[in-house]
Scaffold this motif. Structure first.
Motif, PDB file in Angstrom:
ATOM      1  N   LEU A   2       0.080   0.563   2.326  1.00 56.86           N
ATOM      2  CA  LEU A   2       1.364   1.252   2.351  1.00 56.86           C
ATOM      3  C   LEU A   2       1.859   1.347   3.789  1.00 56.86           C
ATOM      4  O   LEU A   2       1.112   1.771   4.676  1.00 56.86           O
ATOM      5  CB  LEU A   2       1.233   2.665   1.767  1.00 56.86           C
ATOM      6  N   CYS A   3       3.115   0.990   4.016  1.00 55.48           N
ATOM      7  CA  CYS A   3       3.681   0.955   5.373  1.00 55.48           C
ATOM      8  C   CYS A   3       4.967   1.779   5.437  1.00 55.48           C
ATOM      9  O   CYS A   3       5.758   1.791   4.492  1.00 55.48           O
ATOM     10  CB  CYS A   3       3.993  -0.484   5.785  1.00 55.48           C
ATOM     11  N   GLY A   4       5.180   2.426   6.575  1.00 57.79           N
ATOM     12  CA  GLY A   4       6.408   3.179   6.793  1.00 57.79           C
ATOM     13  C   GLY A   4       6.353   4.560   6.177  1.00 57.79           C
ATOM     14  O   GLY A   4       5.616   4.825   5.220  1.00 57.79           O
ATOM     15  N   TYR A   5       7.159   5.468   6.736  1.00 53.74           N
ATOM     16  CA  TYR A   5       7.119   6.860   6.309  1.00 53.74           C
ATOM     17  C   TYR A   5       7.447   7.029   4.830  1.00 53.74           C
ATOM     18  O   TYR A   5       6.764   7.771   4.121  1.00 53.74           O
ATOM     19  CB  TYR A   5       8.092   7.701   7.147  1.00 53.74           C
ATOM     20  N   GLU A   6       8.480   6.362   4.339  1.00 56.87           N
ATOM     21  CA  GLU A   6       8.934   6.586   2.973  1.00 56.87           C
ATOM     22  C   GLU A   6       7.846   6.243   1.962  1.00 56.87           C
ATOM     23  O   GLU A   6       7.574   7.017   1.035  1.00 56.87           O
ATOM     24  CB  GLU A   6      10.201   5.767   2.695  1.00 56.87           C
ATOM     25  N   ALA A   7       7.191   5.098   2.119  1.00 59.32           N
ATOM     26  CA  ALA A   7       6.161   4.686   1.158  1.00 59.32           C
ATOM     27  C   ALA A   7       4.937   5.577   1.238  1.00 59.32           C
ATOM     28  O   ALA A   7       4.367   5.973   0.212  1.00 59.32           O
ATOM     29  CB  ALA A   7       5.769   3.227   1.403  1.00 59.32           C
ATOM     30  N   VAL A   8       4.503   5.916   2.464  1.00 61.27           N
ATOM     31  CA  VAL A   8       3.315   6.755   2.629  1.00 61.27           C
ATOM     32  C   VAL A   8       3.568   8.160   2.093  1.00 61.27           C
ATOM     33  O   VAL A   8       2.731   8.740   1.388  1.00 61.27           O
ATOM     34  CB  VAL A   8       2.881   6.796   4.111  1.00 61.27           C
ATOM     35  N   LYS A   9       4.731   8.724   2.409  1.00 59.20           N
ATOM     36  CA  LYS A   9       5.062  10.062   1.912  1.00 59.20           C
ATOM     37  C   LYS A   9       5.168  10.071   0.390  1.00 59.20           C
ATOM     38  O   LYS A   9       4.687  10.996  -0.279  1.00 59.20           O
ATOM     39  CB  LYS A   9       6.374  10.527   2.555  1.00 59.20           C
ATOM     40  N   GLU A  10       5.770   9.050  -0.176  1.00 57.46           N
ATOM     41  CA  GLU A  10       5.912   8.981  -1.630  1.00 57.46           C
ATOM     42  C   GLU A  10       4.547   8.967  -2.314  1.00 57.46           C
ATOM     43  O   GLU A  10       4.341   9.619  -3.343  1.00 57.46           O
ATOM     44  CB  GLU A  10       6.703   7.728  -2.014  1.00 57.46           C
ATOM     45  N   ALA A  11       3.594   8.251  -1.710  1.00 63.85           N
ATOM     46  CA  ALA A  11       2.263   8.163  -2.298  1.00 63.85           C
ATOM     47  C   ALA A  11       1.463   9.446  -2.084  1.00 63.85           C
ATOM     48  O   ALA A  11       0.969  10.054  -3.043  1.00 63.85           O
ATOM     49  CB  ALA A  11       1.514   6.968  -1.714  1.00 63.85           C
ATOM     50  N   LEU A  12       1.326   9.873  -0.835  1.00 63.79           N
ATOM     51  CA  LEU A  12       0.411  10.965  -0.514  1.00 63.79           C
ATOM     52  C   LEU A  12       0.952  12.346  -0.851  1.00 63.79           C
ATOM     53  O   LEU A  12       0.169  13.269  -1.093  1.00 63.79           O
ATOM     54  CB  LEU A  12       0.049  10.928   0.976  1.00 63.79           C
TER      55      LEU A  12
ATOM     56  N   HIS B 281       3.045  11.754  -5.040  1.00 66.11           N
ATOM     57  CA  HIS B 281       2.028  11.383  -6.035  1.00 66.11           C
ATOM     58  C   HIS B 281       0.643  11.767  -5.502  1.00 66.11           C
ATOM     59  O   HIS B 281      -0.301  10.975  -5.522  1.00 66.11           O
ATOM     60  CB  HIS B 281       2.077   9.889  -6.336  1.00 66.11           C
ATOM     61  N   ALA B 282       0.540  13.004  -5.021  1.00 63.33           N
ATOM     62  CA  ALA B 282      -0.671  13.437  -4.313  1.00 63.33           C
ATOM     63  C   ALA B 282      -1.926  13.340  -5.167  1.00 63.33           C
ATOM     64  O   ALA B 282      -2.988  12.941  -4.682  1.00 63.33           O
ATOM     65  CB  ALA B 282      -0.480  14.878  -3.821  1.00 63.33           C
ATOM     66  N   GLU B 283      -1.832  13.693  -6.442  1.00 58.20           N
ATOM     67  CA  GLU B 283      -3.020  13.674  -7.308  1.00 58.20           C
ATOM     68  C   GLU B 283      -3.498  12.247  -7.526  1.00 58.20           C
ATOM     69  O   GLU B 283      -4.694  11.955  -7.429  1.00 58.20           O
ATOM     70  CB  GLU B 283      -2.696  14.334  -8.645  1.00 58.20           C
ATOM     71  N   ALA B 284      -2.577  11.344  -7.802  1.00 56.97           N
ATOM     72  CA  ALA B 284      -2.953   9.953  -8.088  1.00 56.97           C
ATOM     73  C   ALA B 284      -3.567   9.274  -6.874  1.00 56.97           C
ATOM     74  O   ALA B 284      -4.519   8.481  -7.010  1.00 56.97           O
ATOM     75  CB  ALA B 284      -1.732   9.169  -8.565  1.00 56.97           C
TER      76      ALA B 284
ATOM     77  N   SER C 196      -2.511  12.591   8.771  1.00 60.06           N
ATOM     78  CA  SER C 196      -2.269  12.157   7.400  1.00 60.06           C
ATOM     79  C   SER C 196      -1.496  13.236   6.654  1.00 60.06           C
ATOM     80  O   SER C 196      -0.856  14.109   7.269  1.00 60.06           O
ATOM     81  CB  SER C 196      -3.573  11.790   6.699  1.00 60.06           C
ATOM     82  N   ALA C 197      -1.535  13.214   5.311  1.00 57.27           N
ATOM     83  CA  ALA C 197      -0.749  14.159   4.506  1.00 57.27           C
ATOM     84  C   ALA C 197      -1.351  14.239   3.117  1.00 57.27           C
ATOM     85  O   ALA C 197      -2.241  13.476   2.748  1.00 57.27           O
ATOM     86  CB  ALA C 197       0.714  13.706   4.437  1.00 57.27           C
ATOM     87  N   GLY C 198      -0.860  15.193   2.337  1.00 58.59           N
ATOM     88  CA  GLY C 198      -1.299  15.312   0.958  1.00 58.59           C
ATOM     89  C   GLY C 198      -2.650  15.985   0.823  1.00 58.59           C
ATOM     90  O   GLY C 198      -3.096  16.733   1.698  1.00 58.59           O
ATOM     91  N   LYS C 199      -3.336  15.716  -0.283  1.00 61.87           N
ATOM     92  CA  LYS C 199      -4.606  16.369  -0.580  1.00 61.87           C
ATOM     93  C   LYS C 199      -5.696  16.015   0.420  1.00 61.87           C
ATOM     94  O   LYS C 199      -6.646  16.776   0.614  1.00 61.87           O
ATOM     95  CB  LYS C 199      -5.056  15.998  -1.999  1.00 61.87           C
ATOM     96  N   ARG C 200      -5.581  14.854   1.056  1.00 61.56           N
ATOM     97  CA  ARG C 200      -6.622  14.408   1.978  1.00 61.56           C
ATOM     98  C   ARG C 200      -6.231  14.613   3.437  1.00 61.56           C
ATOM     99  O   ARG C 200      -6.801  13.982   4.336  1.00 61.56           O
ATOM    100  CB  ARG C 200      -6.934  12.928   1.735  1.00 61.56           C
TER     101      ARG C 200
END
Length: 497
Positions: A81-91, A94-97, A433-437
């Motif tokens: 995953l590259c760039g802020y938008e994709a990383v933020k969207e994932a982590l 979609h934090a649980e996934a 990083s961001a999200g659950k991790r």
């Protein structure tokens, strides 16, 4: 049919088999994000991905395939995953996934599936929850840990005064100071900088970090079975970890002998107390292996990264003396030179705060982040990522995203200042990083960087070895990490006001 006639048939069979493998591989990955076609066994490692320069390879693939792409590290697919938008969207979205931990090493290790960093599921949740609450109770973000850092910063200043302005490599002093903060939290004590046991501990951690970032360690992740039988330096990681385990085991035993469950003094005491409370619970995660792994993770993740960031920060200020001068002007105006800095000062020091954020952004110490994995079959941006697939968050492309940072390739504290000179947050600042991790030691790391850096600049001017010398701030080339090149610096004491 003669031997000569059989050769073309054998060659044709090999080609057919090879093409069948390619077709089968393509079919299996057709719902994954786009990426280069892998070869059997080696994946993309020969043609598209240089294992000696993962960062450069991923930059080229990012340019070709966009913000989400798939590569094969050996036979394993990896989504990047590259760039802020994709990383933020994932982590975040979609934090649980995306909250699983991906494979971090291909080497056999008794502690791989224990502790805070490398675990998943209920074990990870319990270890993370306990670690955060324990560190918080012992002062993470509160005054008690602040006082420990202030005390250690004073020891550091006194040690640096002994250099008397002569050139020296700051690695030793910064590493010892930062590690002593972790020691005070985990072991309940600090060590003298010349203590042999302490020096041995730090050397082991440094060796492990170097091996983890080495090319052979990356190959061990891709080809674990092969690299187990291939001789080389990557096998030393297990040897160093065994020595580290012996060191920590002695400390744990000392804590067992002196433990007062009603008055735990540090992280180990707290864990041992929790073990006793849950000794009759067969499903308890509070046992020796999780204790050992958690202690090792706190050291390896906490001490090395902060000391390296500080070492890089001094190098940047050496390169840009005008920035050093502005920080020192703010220190003199807000704090003066006769009292220690405290975290309450940060809100009144926007320029210094911006410089520290810019150091963290520009250092980009862990470009690929720690590997994630998806916890279930996940639909993401029109693609399907199968459960268990490793995911790399290419944090370099977030921290240097031109849509969020005006001069992403330049060290510029203005990225975190508004028109009036007040501190300005950036949503793309994902150094932890961001999200659950998200890094569990983020609060501690921020506090250490602020207090150590201010104490150093409050007491010293930074000076190059030779006037007119060009300071090289390019990182030392490693496969998957950024570290400053070895350098020497002069730290000249400032007079008290």
């Amino acid at each position: 049919m003669g031997l000569l006639g059989a050769v073309p048939l054998l060659l044709l069979s090999c080609i057919t088999f090879f093409l069948a493998l390619l077709w089968r591989s393509h079919r299996s990955r057709s719902k994954l994000p786009p990426g280069p076609t892998p070869l059997p066994f080696v994946g993309n490692l020969l043609l598209q991905v240089d294992i000696r320069d993962l960062i450069g390879s991923f930059h080229r693939l990012h340019q070709q395939y966009g913000p989400v792409f798939t590569i094969h590290m050996g036979s394993r697919p990896v989504v990047v995953l590259c760039g802020y938008e994709a990383v933020k969207e994932a982590l975040v979205d979609h934090a649980e996934a995306f909250g699983g931990r991906g494979l971090t090493t291909g080497l056999e290790n008794d502690l791989n599936n224990f502790g805070i960093i490398t675990t998943n599921g209920e074990r990870w949740r319990q270890m993370r929850r306990f670690s955060l609450s324990t560190l918080r109770n012992f002062g993470m973000g509160k005054r008690s840990i602040e006082e420990r850092i202030q005390e250690e910063a004073q020891f550091l200043v006194e040690a640096l005064k002994k250099t008397e302005g002569r050139p020296f490599d700051p690695t030793f002093h910064l590493g010892h100071a930062v590690s002593n903060v972790i020691c005070s939290v985990v072991f309940g004590t600090r060590f003298d900088y010349e203590d042999k046991d302490f020096t041995t501990l730090l050397n082991l951690i440094s060796q492990i970090i170097q091996l983890v970032l080495s090319t052979k360690a990356q190959l061990a992740v891709c080809f674990p079975e092969l690299m187990r039988i291939v001789p080389g330096s990557h096998h030393r990681q297990s040897e160093y970890e065994e020595e580290l385990v012996r060191f920590v085991s002695k400390r744990i035993q000392m804590h067992r002998e002196s433990l007062d469950p009603n008055c735990p003094q540090d992280f180990i005491d707290s864990f041992l107390t929790k073990m006793e409370q849950e000794k009759n619970n067969p499903a308890s995660e509070f046992h020796d292996k999780n204790l050992m792994a958690s202690v090792l993770h706190l050291f390896i993740a906490g001490a090395e990264t902060v000391s390296t960031t500080l070492r890089y920060g001094l190098l940047f200020l050496l390169r840009y003396p005008e920035i050093e001068a502005k920080v020192q002007e703010e220190i003199d105006r807000v704090i003066g030179r006769n009292r220690d800095p405290c975290m309450e000062d940060r809100s009144r020091m926007p320029y210094t705060d911006a410089v520290i954020h810019e150091i963290l952004r520009f250092v980009d110490i862990n470009p690929l982040g720690t590997p994630h994995s998806v916890t279930s079959d996940t639909h993401f941006r029109g693609y399907t990522i199968p459960k268990g697939t490793t995911v790399f968050t290419f944090l370099t492309t977030v921290l240097r995203d031109p849509q969020h940072f005006e001069t992403p390739m330049k060290f510029n504290p203005g990225h975190f200042l508004d028109e009036d000179g007040a501190f300005k947050k950036s949503e793309a600042f994902l150094a932890f990083s961001a999200g659950k991790r998200v890094c569990p030691g983020e609060s501690l790391a921020r506090m250490e960087l602020f207090l150590f850096l201010i104490m150093l600049l409050q007491n010293f001017h930074l000076k190059k070895l030779h006037d007119g010398e060009e300071v090289n701030i390019l990182p030392q080339k490693q496969s998957a990490g950024n570290h400053p090149r070895p350098y020497r610096i002069c730290m000249v004491p400032r007079n008290k006001a």
